[in-house]
Design a protein around this motif. Sequence first.
Motif, mmCIF file in Angstrom:
data_model
loop_
_atom_site.group_PDB
_atom_site.id
_atom_site.type_symbol
_atom_site.label_atom_id
_atom_site.label_comp_id
_atom_site.label_asym_id
_atom_site.label_seq_id
_atom_site.Cartn_x
_atom_site.Cartn_y
_atom_site.Cartn_z
ATOM 1 N N ILE A 43 0.865 -1.179 0.000
ATOM 2 C CA ILE A 43 0.000 0.000 0.000
ATOM 3 C C ILE A 43 0.902 1.229 0.000
ATOM 4 O O ILE A 43 1.726 1.402 0.911
ATOM 5 C CB ILE A 43 -0.919 0.043 1.255
ATOM 6 C CG1 ILE A 43 -1.616 -1.298 1.508
ATOM 7 C CG2 ILE A 43 -1.923 1.190 1.129
ATOM 8 C CD1 ILE A 43 -2.432 -1.829 0.376
ATOM 9 N N GLY A 44 0.760 2.078 -1.023
ATOM 10 C CA GLY A 44 1.588 3.283 -1.139
ATOM 11 C C GLY A 44 2.736 3.074 -2.103
ATOM 12 O O GLY A 44 3.899 2.988 -1.721
ATOM 13 N N THR A 45 2.421 3.020 -3.399
ATOM 14 C CA THR A 45 3.447 2.773 -4.432
ATOM 15 C C THR A 45 4.513 3.862 -4.444
ATOM 16 O O THR A 45 5.704 3.560 -4.583
ATOM 17 C CB THR A 45 2.782 2.749 -5.836
ATOM 18 O OG1 THR A 45 1.617 1.935 -5.782
ATOM 19 C CG2 THR A 45 3.743 2.257 -6.893
ATOM 20 N N GLY A 46 4.084 5.124 -4.329
ATOM 21 C CA GLY A 46 5.017 6.254 -4.317
ATOM 22 C C GLY A 46 5.969 6.224 -5.490
ATOM 23 O O GLY A 46 5.557 6.157 -6.654
ATOM 24 N N SER A 47 7.262 6.257 -5.215
ATOM 25 C CA SER A 47 8.287 6.269 -6.259
ATOM 26 C C SER A 47 8.411 4.922 -6.963
ATOM 27 O O SER A 47 8.971 4.822 -8.046
ATOM 28 C CB SER A 47 9.650 6.589 -5.641
ATOM 29 O OG SER A 47 10.087 5.486 -4.852
ATOM 30 N N GLY A 48 7.957 3.859 -6.294
ATOM 31 C CA GLY A 48 8.087 2.518 -6.857
ATOM 32 C C GLY A 48 9.315 1.757 -6.382
ATOM 33 O O GLY A 48 9.473 0.569 -6.684
ATOM 34 N N TYR A 49 10.167 2.398 -5.611
ATOM 35 C CA TYR A 49 11.419 1.741 -5.208
ATOM 36 C C TYR A 49 11.180 0.513 -4.324
ATOM 37 O O TYR A 49 11.741 -0.556 -4.568
ATOM 38 C CB TYR A 49 12.354 2.741 -4.508
ATOM 39 C CG TYR A 49 13.626 2.092 -4.011
ATOM 40 C CD1 TYR A 49 14.597 1.649 -4.910
ATOM 41 C CD2 TYR A 49 13.855 1.895 -2.652
ATOM 42 C CE1 TYR A 49 15.763 1.028 -4.461
ATOM 43 C CE2 TYR A 49 15.016 1.287 -2.197
ATOM 44 C CZ TYR A 49 15.966 0.862 -3.101
ATOM 45 O OH TYR A 49 17.110 0.243 -2.663
ATOM 46 N N GLN A 50 10.334 0.656 -3.313
ATOM 47 C CA GLN A 50 10.056 -0.492 -2.434
ATOM 48 C C GLN A 50 9.455 -1.653 -3.241
ATOM 49 O O GLN A 50 9.833 -2.806 -3.049
ATOM 50 C CB GLN A 50 9.109 -0.073 -1.302
ATOM 51 C CG GLN A 50 8.588 -1.216 -0.445
ATOM 52 C CD GLN A 50 9.615 -1.769 0.527
ATOM 53 O OE1 GLN A 50 9.954 -1.122 1.516
ATOM 54 N NE2 GLN A 50 10.115 -2.977 0.250
ATOM 55 N N ALA A 51 8.545 -1.338 -4.148
ATOM 56 C CA ALA A 51 7.936 -2.386 -4.976
ATOM 57 C C ALA A 51 8.981 -3.060 -5.854
ATOM 58 O O ALA A 51 8.957 -4.278 -6.055
ATOM 59 C CB ALA A 51 6.831 -1.790 -5.844
ATOM 60 N N ALA A 52 9.936 -2.277 -6.352
ATOM 61 C CA ALA A 52 10.990 -2.837 -7.208
ATOM 62 C C ALA A 52 11.886 -3.790 -6.415
ATOM 63 O O ALA A 52 12.264 -4.857 -6.907
ATOM 64 C CB ALA A 52 11.816 -1.708 -7.826
ATOM 65 N N VAL A 53 12.187 -3.422 -5.180
ATOM 66 C CA VAL A 53 12.993 -4.307 -4.318
ATOM 67 C C VAL A 53 12.230 -5.613 -4.088
ATOM 68 O O VAL A 53 12.772 -6.713 -4.261
ATOM 69 C CB VAL A 53 13.338 -3.607 -2.972
ATOM 70 C CG1 VAL A 53 13.921 -4.592 -1.964
ATOM 71 C CG2 VAL A 53 14.304 -2.441 -3.206
ATOM 72 N N LEU A 54 10.951 -5.499 -3.761
ATOM 73 C CA LEU A 54 10.139 -6.707 -3.536
ATOM 74 C C LEU A 54 10.060 -7.564 -4.798
ATOM 75 O O LEU A 54 10.165 -8.784 -4.737
ATOM 76 C CB LEU A 54 8.725 -6.307 -3.102
ATOM 77 C CG LEU A 54 8.605 -5.705 -1.705
ATOM 78 C CD1 LEU A 54 7.234 -5.057 -1.530
ATOM 79 C CD2 LEU A 54 8.833 -6.769 -0.629
ATOM 80 N N ALA A 55 9.894 -6.898 -5.943
ATOM 81 C CA ALA A 55 9.701 -7.620 -7.203
ATOM 82 C C ALA A 55 10.911 -8.465 -7.591
ATOM 83 O O ALA A 55 10.787 -9.455 -8.305
ATOM 84 C CB ALA A 55 9.368 -6.639 -8.328
ATOM 85 N N GLN A 56 12.074 -8.063 -7.110
ATOM 86 C CA GLN A 56 13.287 -8.837 -7.393
ATOM 87 C C GLN A 56 13.406 -10.052 -6.472
ATOM 88 O O GLN A 56 14.223 -10.923 -6.691
ATOM 89 C CB GLN A 56 14.529 -7.964 -7.186
ATOM 90 C CG GLN A 56 14.645 -6.804 -8.150
ATOM 91 C CD GLN A 56 15.097 -7.252 -9.526
ATOM 92 O OE1 GLN A 56 16.106 -7.936 -9.672
ATOM 93 N NE2 GLN A 56 14.352 -6.894 -10.548
ATOM 94 N N ILE A 57 12.601 -10.056 -5.414
ATOM 95 C CA ILE A 57 12.689 -11.155 -4.443
ATOM 96 C C ILE A 57 11.547 -12.154 -4.617
ATOM 97 O O ILE A 57 11.751 -13.355 -4.549
ATOM 98 C CB ILE A 57 12.673 -10.592 -2.994
ATOM 99 C CG1 ILE A 57 13.888 -9.683 -2.764
ATOM 100 C CG2 ILE A 57 12.643 -11.729 -1.964
ATOM 101 C CD1 ILE A 57 13.936 -9.026 -1.384
ATOM 102 N N VAL A 58 10.322 -11.640 -4.848
ATOM 103 C CA VAL A 58 9.142 -12.509 -4.813
ATOM 104 C C VAL A 58 8.559 -12.790 -6.196
ATOM 105 O O VAL A 58 9.023 -12.255 -7.209
ATOM 106 C CB VAL A 58 8.049 -11.931 -3.885
ATOM 107 C CG1 VAL A 58 8.603 -11.687 -2.493
ATOM 108 C CG2 VAL A 58 7.436 -10.654 -4.473
ATOM 109 N N TYR A 59 7.477 -13.598 -6.210
ATOM 110 C CA TYR A 59 6.834 -13.988 -7.450
ATOM 111 C C TYR A 59 6.047 -12.837 -8.077
ATOM 112 O O TYR A 59 6.169 -12.564 -9.265
ATOM 113 C CB TYR A 59 5.906 -15.170 -7.139
ATOM 114 C CG TYR A 59 5.021 -15.575 -8.281
ATOM 115 C CD1 TYR A 59 5.566 -16.067 -9.464
ATOM 116 C CD2 TYR A 59 3.632 -15.459 -8.177
ATOM 117 C CE1 TYR A 59 4.747 -16.427 -10.526
ATOM 118 C CE2 TYR A 59 2.812 -15.825 -9.230
ATOM 119 C CZ TYR A 59 3.369 -16.302 -10.401
ATOM 120 O OH TYR A 59 2.554 -16.649 -11.440
ATOM 121 N N LYS A 60 5.257 -12.139 -7.250
ATOM 122 C CA LYS A 60 4.431 -11.070 -7.809
ATOM 123 C C LYS A 60 4.115 -10.003 -6.768
ATOM 124 O O LYS A 60 3.859 -10.331 -5.612
ATOM 125 C CB LYS A 60 3.123 -11.666 -8.334
ATOM 126 C CG LYS A 60 2.406 -10.801 -9.328
ATOM 127 C CD LYS A 60 1.472 -11.671 -10.163
ATOM 128 C CE LYS A 60 0.722 -10.857 -11.190
ATOM 129 N NZ LYS A 60 -0.106 -11.700 -12.043
#
Length: 218
Positions: free
Chosen positions: A89-106
Amino acid sequence: MKSEAKKYASRRREMVEKQIASRGVTDPLVLETMSRVPRHLFVSEALVDSAYGDFPLPIGEGQTISQPYIIAEMTQSLALKGYERVLEIGTGSGYQAAVLAQIVYKVYTIERNNVLFLQTRKLFDKLKYHNIVTRYSDGTQGWKQEGPFDAIIVTAGGQKIPAPLIEQLSVGGRLVMPVGGNFSQELLLVEKTEDKIKTTNLGACRFVKLVGQHGWQE
Ligand code: SAH
């Protein structure tokens, strides 16, 4: 002359060593991922030089991207292995999502600010983060159609954990969120089992407001 790419790679290594590993983050997946994700591409051009500093940065619309260490600590607290479907929750810049995306499936990420939503959606496409799904809505209501999620991360602070998010967390899942007042919060980790919810306080933090039906009012 050192190439740009090499310059940023060495800044990332230094960030991971001096700000993250040295403060006790040990998960190799988190350390390795943060030494790869190009944080400088998630901030505005004027801030590129500060992107690897030990502090949060403004990302426009009155919002901020968290300090690298906080991102590392929150990511580590989710104890990810790689198979997970994670809600942010809270995409913002997208950096946190990018870190997660490199670790998890989706990664499923929700943003309520339309300017940031559109800008970051474009960036994910440009950088080819194909396992990030975005949505423009109030994240305090979760994403019912896609739930339950193996992990949930809330990157804005509220007075309590929104009930729909606890409902949409899988049994055995983990949720991390800053909970508290206007100016400071405690980072809470929730672990959901068959019959109970266990909450651990990971320490003080400071986040922008989670605004929505189950958050702060506008
Ligand atoms: N994870 C982000 C942090 C952004 S700051 C990053 O890595 O950059 C927090 C973000 O939460 C802001 O963009 C803000 O607009 C958003 N936000 C606040 N309340 C929200 C809500 N109810 N639903 C979705 N996004 C919300």
